[in-house]
Design an enzyme around this catalytic site. Sequence first.
Site, PDB file in Angstrom:
ATOM      1  CD  GLU A  31      12.391 -38.111 -55.764  1.00 48.50           C
ATOM      2  OE1 GLU A  31      11.164 -38.192 -55.853  1.00 48.50           O
ATOM      3  OE2 GLU A  31      12.980 -38.027 -54.670  1.00 48.50           O
ATOM      4  CE1 TYR A  48      11.024 -32.233 -51.507  1.00 49.72           C
ATOM      5  CE2 TYR A  48       9.735 -32.296 -49.478  1.00 49.72           C
ATOM      6  CZ  TYR A  48      10.157 -32.890 -50.652  1.00 49.72           C
ATOM      7  OH  TYR A  48       9.707 -34.141 -50.974  1.00 49.72           O
ATOM      8  CG  ASP A 103      12.257 -35.060 -53.434  1.00 49.43           C
ATOM      9  OD1 ASP A 103      13.171 -34.370 -53.913  1.00 49.43           O
ATOM     10  OD2 ASP A 103      11.105 -35.085 -53.898  1.00 49.43           O
TER      11      ASP A 103
END
Length: 711
Positions: free
Chosen positions: A8, A305, A104
């Site tokens: 990403e 995350y 992600d």
Amino acid sequence: MKSLILAEKPSVGRDIANALNLQQKSNGYIEGKQYIVTWALGHLVTNATPEQYNPSYKEWNLEDLPIIPKKMKTVVISKTNRQFKIVKSLILDKNVKEIIIATDAGREGELVARLILDKVGNKKPIKRLWISSVTKKAIQEGFKQLKNGNAYQNLYEAALARSEADWIVGINATRALTTKYDAQLSLGRVQTPTIQIVKSRQDEINYFKPEKYYTLSINVDGYDLNLKQQKRYKDKKELELIEHKIKHQEGKILEVKGKNKKSYAQPLFNLTDLQQEAYKHYKMGPKETLNTLQHLYERHKLVTYPRTDSNYLTDDMVDTIQERLRAILATDYKSHVRDLISESFSSKMHIFNNQKVSDHHAIIPTEVRPSIEQLSQREFKIYMLIAERFLENLMNPYLYEVLTIHAQLKDYNFVLKEIIPKQLGYKALKDQTSSHTLTHSFKEGQLFKVHRIEIHEHETKAPEYFNEGSLLKAMENPQNHIDLNDKKYAKTLKHSGGIGTVATRADIIEKLFNMNALESRDGKIKVTSKGKQILELSPSELTSPILTAQWEEKLMLIEKGKYNSQKFIQEMKNFTFKVVNKIKSSEQKYKHDNLTTTECPTCGKFMIKVKTKNGQMLVCQDPKCKTKKNIQRKTNARCPYCKKKMTLFGKGKEAVYRCVCGHTETQSQMDKRMRDKTNGKVSRKEMKKYINKKEEIDNNPFKDALKNLKL
């Protein structure tokens, strides 16, 4: 033949390259024998703007609405076009056999990758890397468990449906309201209900009338026993009558009962909870907390995350606990950590629950040991909050006894409750207080004399204004703050996690501040006059979180393959027709409360004074005109006396810098001071940076509506 990995952002691409030992660096990608890793820069592809369907839509006209494309188009974002071309050439390279999506792991991450692949026209097989941290070990483990891309097709369809629906509703509602009332107004299915949540709380406070009420207590051997009340006494005389009856009377202990209880630490952090905690302890705004977390996640690799809505871990993570603990040995909690390292952990612990983890587990430390000196103050504070919560959840529960004493005096019952700590458990991490014991031992049947009788006066309190932390929580649970006619939507909102997502709520709040719909004074968030008018002028469907509840219900079904995404889009088109027609037929008027007598130099209409992040500016009230000029703005120029930032008034040679301490400098004086400070060597870039020349209308909905509107 090689596999192309699509990350990403560049930092994650570099992490993957490092984990897979890819060493040949090129412009926009890194290559090895088996893999090539490239990256997006966030979104490289987005929804086309209305004028890209039809140039006539560049002018905002009410009669053109609603704008409903037969087929949605996507375009390459111009500022990232160079990277898109690199990614495209790699996808189409004959030596690339397959694509591995490594964006992600979630709805939005899937959209980032799939829009690129669709735009390129990819026909090659797709695999998916699904990981919750970007440490070397997590990446290597993830590549051993790559999933087939088809398994995430429904996730992509849900993401695409959300994106297209937000465009259709947001573009049309914003254009309709703006052109109807000749004012810069913005609507959205998340931002408008958020204004309503704040307005409801504000009304509650404004209409609140405090009421006095009274309680009675007796003192026995230094302990206060409270009168058991069947009602709230609003008349003090009622308690004075009871006081008269029990005065000088003998009482009796009816029951002494102890009950052992335990409590666990607060749950592991999800993003919203952490943002709330950071605001509570450090007054860090939600956006600031998220940005800090991103640094800890991407740059330092210290936390998992961040954009998660879960407070739990999956069972298979139990074996990773010890190495995460070893990383925390670098903090001041090493003595507690050493005790925990010697213990064994089970997946039966309360922190493990597979059913309550969807895309990502709770935010916890990784196995990477922190170099405290390399962290900024904010990074250190956030890391320690996460580490503390993690440790507390691994420690024993807090054990305590609730001792309840029931007594009778005449015909009245009294009660005393005492909490007696037995084992501090997780509380020992921050609390070193010793156990408390009663100095007087009450016994059943014991008679006593009252030493003192007191009547206490109390007053009901209004609810508190939202702050940036509590508003996030309210967005997560809007059903608790807005009256919903249908209770089933309250259930849906609770199940779906409220309005917005953990990743977008901070942006929504910031946007509402920037467009002057909300304001924060002394930490109290209030609705502005503009915000109130937006609610009055908006169709009721857009002021309630019910719309989001209905959307989210269907998007989750699309993710599970139980609802057709095209059917959902058609429903949103029908809804948009309804909303636009309501706005068109409305007879209400918009009143500018910040209208000045300054005429616009371009069109002659009166200008509006608006607040920006850095000061104030005048903006033409006609949205089509777009003329603007600064009145004042905060600069980076420091006062030579008190060192505070100075405010710039005016422009050009007439510009004046003023400080709150009273010091004033003209533009020429400031220029001279800058030259003297650097021996006459001041670059144009440094000068720009120093006085912060950037001019921006922070409450302008046009750029959001025309570019990448996030509702």
